[in-house]
Design a protein around this motif. Structure first.
Motif, PDB file in Angstrom:
ATOM      1  N   GLU A   1       1.076  -1.269  -0.076  1.00  0.00           N
ATOM      2  CA  GLU A   1      -0.103  -0.223  -0.227  1.00  0.00           C
ATOM      3  C   GLU A   1       1.363   1.152   0.092  1.00  0.00           C
ATOM      4  OE1 GLU A   1      -3.709   2.232   2.787  1.00  0.00           O
ATOM      5  OE2 GLU A   1      -3.009   0.026   2.717  1.00  0.00           O
ATOM      6  N   LEU A   2       1.947   1.103   0.824  1.00  0.00           N
ATOM      7  CA  LEU A   2       2.719   2.239   0.462  1.00  0.00           C
ATOM      8  C   LEU A   2       4.012   3.099  -0.489  1.00  0.00           C
ATOM      9  CD1 LEU A   2       4.333   5.010   2.802  1.00  0.00           C
ATOM     10  CD2 LEU A   2       5.685   2.597   2.868  1.00  0.00           C
ATOM     11  N   VAL A   3       3.298   1.221  -1.277  1.00  0.00           N
ATOM     12  CA  VAL A   3       4.664   2.153  -2.659  1.00  0.00           C
ATOM     13  C   VAL A   3       3.639   2.332  -3.512  1.00  0.00           C
ATOM     14  CG1 VAL A   3       5.431   0.023  -3.995  1.00  0.00           C
ATOM     15  CG2 VAL A   3       6.416   0.389  -2.472  1.00  0.00           C
ATOM     16  N   GLU A   4       2.315   1.830  -3.470  1.00  0.00           N
ATOM     17  CA  GLU A   4       1.171   2.329  -4.330  1.00  0.00           C
ATOM     18  C   GLU A   4       1.337   3.898  -4.345  1.00  0.00           C
ATOM     19  OE1 GLU A   4      -1.738  -0.338  -4.062  1.00  0.00           O
ATOM     20  OE2 GLU A   4      -0.642  -1.946  -5.088  1.00  0.00           O
ATOM     21  N   THR A   5       0.926   3.745  -3.177  1.00  0.00           N
ATOM     22  CA  THR A   5       0.592   5.466  -2.352  1.00  0.00           C
ATOM     23  C   THR A   5       1.096   6.318  -3.361  1.00  0.00           C
ATOM     24  OG1 THR A   5      -0.786   4.605  -0.404  1.00  0.00           O
ATOM     25  CG2 THR A   5       0.103   7.404  -0.767  1.00  0.00           C
ATOM     26  N   THR A   6       2.735   5.944  -3.007  1.00  0.00           N
ATOM     27  CA  THR A   6       3.624   6.895  -3.726  1.00  0.00           C
ATOM     28  C   THR A   6       3.878   6.967  -4.539  1.00  0.00           C
ATOM     29  OG1 THR A   6       5.107   5.860  -1.654  1.00  0.00           O
ATOM     30  CG2 THR A   6       6.587   7.110  -3.127  1.00  0.00           C
ATOM     31  N   LEU A   7       3.375   5.734  -6.009  1.00  0.00           N
ATOM     32  CA  LEU A   7       3.770   6.316  -7.142  1.00  0.00           C
ATOM     33  C   LEU A   7       2.698   6.594  -7.327  1.00  0.00           C
ATOM     34  CD1 LEU A   7       4.487   2.307  -8.184  1.00  0.00           C
ATOM     35  CD2 LEU A   7       6.391   4.328  -8.446  1.00  0.00           C
ATOM     36  N   SER A   8       1.716   6.643  -6.685  1.00  0.00           N
ATOM     37  CA  SER A   8       0.266   7.061  -7.297  1.00  0.00           C
ATOM     38  C   SER A   8       0.786   8.619  -7.043  1.00  0.00           C
ATOM     39  CB  SER A   8      -0.719   6.999  -6.505  1.00  0.00           C
ATOM     40  OG  SER A   8      -1.949   7.870  -6.446  1.00  0.00           O
TER      41      SER A   8
ATOM     42  N   SER B   1       1.789  14.014  -9.535  1.00  0.00           N
ATOM     43  CA  SER B   1       2.951  15.840  -9.396  1.00  0.00           C
ATOM     44  C   SER B   1       3.395  15.433 -10.423  1.00  0.00           C
ATOM     45  CB  SER B   1       3.552  15.546  -8.342  1.00  0.00           C
ATOM     46  OG  SER B   1       3.767  14.357  -8.531  1.00  0.00           O
ATOM     47  N   LYS B   2       3.729  14.542 -11.581  1.00  0.00           N
ATOM     48  CA  LYS B   2       4.482  14.735 -12.845  1.00  0.00           C
ATOM     49  C   LYS B   2       5.071  14.389 -13.058  1.00  0.00           C
ATOM     50  CE  LYS B   2       0.159  16.650 -15.351  1.00  0.00           C
ATOM     51  NZ  LYS B   2      -0.583  15.596 -14.178  1.00  0.00           N
ATOM     52  N   CYS B   3       6.182  13.580 -11.658  1.00  0.00           N
ATOM     53  CA  CYS B   3       7.487  13.368 -11.984  1.00  0.00           C
ATOM     54  C   CYS B   3       8.012  12.031 -12.394  1.00  0.00           C
ATOM     55  CB  CYS B   3       7.430  13.390 -10.084  1.00  0.00           C
ATOM     56  SG  CYS B   3       8.087  14.930  -9.232  1.00  0.00           S
ATOM     57  N   ILE B   4       7.121  10.744 -12.637  1.00  0.00           N
ATOM     58  CA  ILE B   4       6.957   9.525 -13.282  1.00  0.00           C
ATOM     59  C   ILE B   4       5.913   9.273 -14.089  1.00  0.00           C
ATOM     60  CG2 ILE B   4       8.521   8.576 -11.559  1.00  0.00           C
ATOM     61  CD1 ILE B   4       5.912   7.405 -10.682  1.00  0.00           C
ATOM     62  N   ALA B   5       5.906   8.317 -14.815  1.00  0.00           N
ATOM     63  CA  ALA B   5       4.890   7.957 -15.312  1.00  0.00           C
ATOM     64  C   ALA B   5       5.710   6.415 -15.805  1.00  0.00           C
ATOM     65  CB  ALA B   5       5.514   8.123 -17.273  1.00  0.00           C
TER      66      ALA B   5
ATOM     67  N   GLY C   1       5.087  -5.241 -17.320  1.00  0.00           N
ATOM     68  CA  GLY C   1       3.904  -3.896 -17.661  1.00  0.00           C
ATOM     69  C   GLY C   1       3.848  -3.240 -17.093  1.00  0.00           C
ATOM     70  N   MET C   2       4.602  -2.815 -15.607  1.00  0.00           N
ATOM     71  CA  MET C   2       4.376  -2.023 -14.820  1.00  0.00           C
ATOM     72  C   MET C   2       6.171  -1.453 -15.396  1.00  0.00           C
ATOM     73  SD  MET C   2       1.682  -1.519 -13.540  1.00  0.00           S
ATOM     74  CE  MET C   2       2.515  -0.951 -12.215  1.00  0.00           C
ATOM     75  N   ASP C   3       6.620  -0.089 -16.522  1.00  0.00           N
ATOM     76  CA  ASP C   3       7.445   0.101 -16.269  1.00  0.00           C
ATOM     77  C   ASP C   3       7.537   1.462 -15.349  1.00  0.00           C
ATOM     78  OD1 ASP C   3       8.273  -2.065 -17.660  1.00  0.00           O
ATOM     79  OD2 ASP C   3       7.959  -0.956 -19.811  1.00  0.00           O
ATOM     80  N   VAL C   4       8.371   2.571 -14.725  1.00  0.00           N
ATOM     81  CA  VAL C   4       9.116   3.395 -14.246  1.00  0.00           C
ATOM     82  C   VAL C   4       9.369   4.281 -14.943  1.00  0.00           C
ATOM     83  CG1 VAL C   4       8.569   4.496 -12.027  1.00  0.00           C
ATOM     84  CG2 VAL C   4       7.287   2.384 -11.939  1.00  0.00           C
ATOM     85  N   SER C   5       9.210   5.554 -15.858  1.00  0.00           N
ATOM     86  CA  SER C   5       9.942   6.256 -15.886  1.00  0.00           C
ATOM     87  C   SER C   5      10.409   7.905 -15.534  1.00  0.00           C
ATOM     88  CB  SER C   5       9.830   6.513 -17.158  1.00  0.00           C
ATOM     89  OG  SER C   5       8.841   6.669 -18.043  1.00  0.00           O
ATOM     90  N   ALA C   6      11.530   7.951 -15.444  1.00  0.00           N
ATOM     91  CA  ALA C   6      11.369   9.534 -14.990  1.00  0.00           C
ATOM     92  C   ALA C   6      10.538  10.301 -15.473  1.00  0.00           C
ATOM     93  CB  ALA C   6      12.618   9.871 -14.224  1.00  0.00           C
ATOM     94  N   LEU C   7       9.255  11.133 -15.841  1.00  0.00           N
ATOM     95  CA  LEU C   7       9.667  12.576 -16.081  1.00  0.00           C
ATOM     96  C   LEU C   7      11.020  13.636 -15.921  1.00  0.00           C
ATOM     97  CD1 LEU C   7       5.945  12.490 -16.494  1.00  0.00           C
ATOM     98  CD2 LEU C   7       6.981  11.839 -18.101  1.00  0.00           C
ATOM     99  N   ASN C   8      10.897  14.794 -17.087  1.00  0.00           N
ATOM    100  CA  ASN C   8      11.635  15.729 -16.621  1.00  0.00           C
ATOM    101  C   ASN C   8      12.013  16.336 -15.144  1.00  0.00           C
ATOM    102  OD1 ASN C   8      12.795  15.269 -18.791  1.00  0.00           O
ATOM    103  ND2 ASN C   8      11.443  16.924 -20.454  1.00  0.00           N
TER     104      ASN C   8
END
Length: 90
Positions: A24-31, A36-40, A60-67
Protein backbone atom coordinates in the motif's frame (compact mmCIF):
# COMPACT_ATOMS: atom_id res chain seq x y z
CA UNK A 1 8.86 -2.28 11.57
CA UNK A 2 8.35 -5.34 13.69
CA UNK A 3 10.13 -3.76 16.66
CA UNK A 4 7.86 -0.70 16.80
CA UNK A 5 4.62 -1.40 14.90
CA UNK A 6 2.70 1.50 16.51
CA UNK A 7 5.03 4.01 14.88
CA UNK A 8 4.03 2.67 11.46
CA UNK A 9 0.32 2.33 12.36
CA UNK A 10 0.51 -1.44 12.04
CA UNK A 11 -2.10 -3.50 13.84
CA UNK A 12 -0.24 -6.77 13.43
CA UNK A 13 3.35 -7.73 12.59
CA UNK A 14 2.67 -10.92 10.66
CA UNK A 15 4.32 -11.33 7.27
CA UNK A 16 1.00 -10.82 5.49
CA UNK A 17 0.26 -7.56 7.33
CA UNK A 18 3.76 -6.25 6.69
CA UNK A 19 3.51 -7.16 3.03
CA UNK A 20 0.09 -5.49 2.71
CA UNK A 21 1.33 -2.35 4.45
CA UNK A 22 4.45 -2.06 2.28
CA UNK A 23 2.46 -2.73 -0.91
CA UNK A 24 0.00 0.00 0.00
CA UNK A 25 2.87 2.37 0.78
CA UNK A 26 4.50 1.73 -2.61
CA UNK A 27 1.18 2.14 -4.47
CA UNK A 28 0.41 5.38 -2.64
CA UNK A 29 3.89 6.77 -3.29
CA UNK A 30 3.79 5.89 -6.99
CA UNK A 31 0.32 7.40 -7.29
CA UNK A 32 1.51 10.65 -5.67
CA UNK A 33 4.49 10.82 -8.03
CA UNK A 34 2.28 10.24 -11.08
CA UNK A 35 -0.17 12.92 -9.92
CA UNK A 36 2.68 15.40 -9.44
CA UNK A 37 3.97 14.65 -12.98
CA UNK A 38 7.32 13.32 -11.73
CA UNK A 39 7.04 9.80 -13.15
CA UNK A 40 5.06 7.91 -15.76
CA UNK A 41 3.92 4.33 -15.31
CA UNK A 42 3.24 2.06 -18.24
CA UNK A 43 4.95 0.36 -21.12
CA UNK A 44 7.40 2.27 -23.25
CA UNK A 45 9.68 1.42 -26.15
CA UNK A 46 12.57 -0.78 -25.06
CA UNK A 47 16.13 0.31 -25.56
CA UNK A 48 18.19 -1.51 -28.13
CA UNK A 49 20.65 -2.75 -25.53
CA UNK A 50 20.41 -6.54 -25.48
CA UNK A 51 20.86 -6.84 -21.71
CA UNK A 52 18.10 -4.29 -21.02
CA UNK A 53 15.37 -6.92 -21.26
CA UNK A 54 17.20 -9.11 -18.78
CA UNK A 55 17.42 -6.33 -16.22
CA UNK A 56 13.84 -5.11 -16.74
CA UNK A 57 11.59 -8.02 -17.66
CA UNK A 58 8.40 -7.35 -19.61
CA UNK A 59 5.79 -7.05 -16.87
CA UNK A 60 3.79 -4.05 -18.05
CA UNK A 61 4.75 -1.94 -15.02
CA UNK A 62 7.57 0.21 -16.33
CA UNK A 63 8.32 3.33 -14.33
CA UNK A 64 10.10 6.17 -16.07
CA UNK A 65 11.17 9.53 -14.69
CA UNK A 66 9.74 12.61 -16.34
CA UNK A 67 11.66 15.85 -16.70
CA UNK A 68 10.05 17.37 -13.62
CA UNK A 69 10.99 14.31 -11.57
CA UNK A 70 14.60 14.45 -12.71
CA UNK A 71 14.82 18.16 -11.90
CA UNK A 72 13.28 17.59 -8.46
CA UNK A 73 15.72 14.75 -7.78
CA UNK A 74 18.73 16.76 -8.93
CA UNK A 75 17.91 19.76 -6.74
CA UNK A 76 16.56 17.59 -3.90
CA UNK A 77 13.16 19.27 -3.77
CA UNK A 78 9.72 17.81 -3.30
CA UNK A 79 7.87 16.82 -6.45
CA UNK A 80 4.81 18.64 -5.15
CA UNK A 81 6.91 21.77 -4.67
CA UNK A 82 8.39 21.48 -8.17
CA UNK A 83 4.89 21.07 -9.65
CA UNK A 84 3.82 24.22 -7.83
CA UNK A 85 6.80 26.11 -9.26
CA UNK A 86 5.91 24.95 -12.78
CA UNK A 87 2.30 26.07 -12.34
CA UNK A 88 3.39 29.47 -11.00
CA UNK A 89 6.02 30.23 -13.64
CA UNK A 90 4.55 28.69 -16.79
Amino acid sequence: MTQNPNYYNLHNVSHQHLSDHLSELVETTLSDLVNSKCIAIGTFVRATVSSFSQVFPEDGMDVSALNLGMIAAYYNISCKCSLLLVVLFV
